[in-house]
Scaffold this motif. Structure first.
Motif, PDB file in Angstrom:
ATOM      1  N   ASP A 214       0.834  -1.207   0.000  1.00 16.19           N
ATOM      2  CA  ASP A 214       0.000   0.000   0.000  1.00 16.19           C
ATOM      3  C   ASP A 214       0.870   1.260   0.000  1.00 16.19           C
ATOM      4  O   ASP A 214       0.987   1.967   1.006  1.00 16.19           O
ATOM      5  N   ALA A 215       1.468   1.523  -1.167  1.00 12.14           N
ATOM      6  CA  ALA A 215       2.309   2.714  -1.299  1.00 12.14           C
ATOM      7  C   ALA A 215       1.495   3.989  -1.168  1.00 12.14           C
ATOM      8  O   ALA A 215       2.017   5.025  -0.742  1.00 12.14           O
ATOM      9  N   GLY A 216       0.210   3.931  -1.517  1.00 14.85           N
ATOM     10  CA  GLY A 216      -0.638   5.113  -1.395  1.00 14.85           C
ATOM     11  C   GLY A 216      -0.767   5.580   0.041  1.00 14.85           C
ATOM     12  O   GLY A 216      -0.595   6.761   0.347  1.00 14.85           O
ATOM     13  N   ALA A 217      -1.057   4.644   0.946  1.00 13.21           N
ATOM     14  CA  ALA A 217      -1.201   5.001   2.356  1.00 13.21           C
ATOM     15  C   ALA A 217       0.123   5.486   2.938  1.00 13.21           C
ATOM     16  O   ALA A 217       0.164   6.449   3.712  1.00 13.21           O
ATOM     17  N   ALA A 218       1.212   4.842   2.534  1.00 10.10           N
ATOM     18  CA  ALA A 218       2.528   5.197   3.072  1.00 10.10           C
ATOM     19  C   ALA A 218       2.991   6.574   2.620  1.00 10.10           C
ATOM     20  O   ALA A 218       3.879   7.167   3.244  1.00 10.10           O
ATOM     21  N   SER A 219       2.395   7.086   1.549  1.00  6.46           N
ATOM     22  CA  SER A 219       2.890   8.344   0.960  1.00  6.46           C
ATOM     23  C   SER A 219       1.914   9.506   1.103  1.00  6.46           C
ATOM     24  O   SER A 219       2.128  10.554   0.501  1.00  6.46           O
ATOM     25  N   ARG A 220       0.874   9.364   1.897  1.00  7.12           N
ATOM     26  CA  ARG A 220      -0.124  10.435   1.996  1.00  7.12           C
ATOM     27  C   ARG A 220       0.466  11.742   2.479  1.00  7.12           C
ATOM     28  O   ARG A 220       0.004  12.821   2.114  1.00  7.12           O
ATOM     29  N   SER A 221       1.482  11.658   3.322  1.00 11.89           N
ATOM     30  CA  SER A 221       2.106  12.899   3.823  1.00 11.89           C
ATOM     31  C   SER A 221       3.272  13.337   2.943  1.00 11.89           C
ATOM     32  O   SER A 221       4.008  14.254   3.312  1.00 11.89           O
ATOM     33  N   HIS A 222       3.426  12.697   1.774  1.00 11.32           N
ATOM     34  CA  HIS A 222       4.521  13.029   0.854  1.00 11.32           C
ATOM     35  C   HIS A 222       4.000  13.371  -0.541  1.00 11.32           C
ATOM     36  O   HIS A 222       4.683  13.157  -1.534  1.00 11.32           O
ATOM     37  N   ALA A 223       2.778  13.901  -0.612  1.00  8.92           N
ATOM     38  CA  ALA A 223       2.169  14.257  -1.893  1.00  8.92           C
ATOM     39  C   ALA A 223       2.718  15.594  -2.396  1.00  8.92           C
ATOM     40  O   ALA A 223       3.539  16.240  -1.734  1.00  8.92           O
TER      41      ALA A 223
END
Length: 269
Positions: A214-223
């Motif tokens: 789940d790269a999406g969840a892991a990157s929510r604060s890196h958008a």
């Protein structure tokens, strides 16, 4: 943590796997970088790599449909799948659901054209490249992903398959500005599209028995717009040929690779 042992990694997918614009680029037609996450994972595992990823690919281009890029045609990615691959990564589906670069850039151009007194020019362009996401399209993408996983297992004799999610491009804190030349409504729409792609990949992984990263969840604060973005925002025109907006940067690819390596180390080989 036990170091996983894999001999041959094969990578399938679109631009969020291939890494267009990230130096060094090893195949400009494919938009493929030598520092994309498949290369970094193979390096971390000490494994051979067969990188079949191509920017702009859809699930059909992975499964059975050739992909035309300018004057070059890439065969279906599964045609190149090595029989001895024991680990396969898959990142595809965003282009099926209207969440690719063409759609996003159409939004940029549409916004720029909106003040021009040609009735509906900007909005019609956005509608043309932002297709409706019908349930049929969503179901078709998920079904094709399951087919891809099944074929991978059959052709490799049971390779371990990881369905790798897309990095978050439009996060909760993404706001209109130079990097995001959209209004709030458009940003919200793109954010929902991104979440929908993640849901489709997670659904397909669960149905096929593949593992979901789940790269999406892991990157929510890196958008885009965050303090430490893992994806690029809009860049000056002079650098568009060198970087690809709304796609992973080098830090993003490294982060995805580390997610995968950590998952493999902690879940057994």
């Amino acid at each position: 943590m036990t170091e996983p042992v894999f001999q041959h990694l094969a990578a399938l997918g679109s631009s969020f796997a291939s890494g267009p614009g990230i130096d060094p680029v090893i195949d400009r037609m494919a938009g493929r970088s030598a520092r994309n996450y498949p290369h970094l994972v193979a390096e971390g595992l000490g494994a051979q790599l067969t990188d079949l990823t191509v920017s702009g690919a859809t699930t059909a281009n992975v499964l059975d449909t050739p992909q035309r890029v300018l004057n070059h045609t890439f065969p279906p990615q599964l045609d190149g799948l090595p029989a001895d691959a024991d680990l396969v990564t898959i990142t595809v589906g965003g282009n099926d659901l209207g969440n690719g670069l063409t759609t996003i850039l159409a939004g940029v151009v549409g916004r720029l054209l909106s003040p021009i007194p040609v009735a509906g020019l900007g909005s019609s362009l956005v509608r043309r490249f932002r297709p409706a996401r019908s349930e049929d399209v969503i179901d078709r993408a998920a079904t094709t992903l399951v087919q891809i996983v099944d074929i991978v297992r059959a052709r490799t004799g049971g390779a371990r398959v990881l369905v790798v999610g897309y990095l978050t491009v439009f996060g909760d804190d993404s706001r209109p500005g130079p990097e995001l030349p959209f209004d709030v409504a458009a940003i919200d729409d793109f954010r929902r599209r991104g979440e929908q792609v993640q849901e489709v990949l997670a659904r397909a992984a669960a149905k096929s028995g593949a593992e979901f990263i789940d790269a999406g969840a892991a990157s929510r604060s890196h958008a885009v717009g965050s303090a430490e973005p893992w994806v690029l925002g809009m860049t000056p025109l002079r650098s568009v040929v060198e970087t690809v907006p709304y796609h992973p940067n080098a830090a993003g690819m490294a982060a995805v690779a580390e997610l995968i390596l950590t998952h493999l180390r902690t879940s057994g080989s």
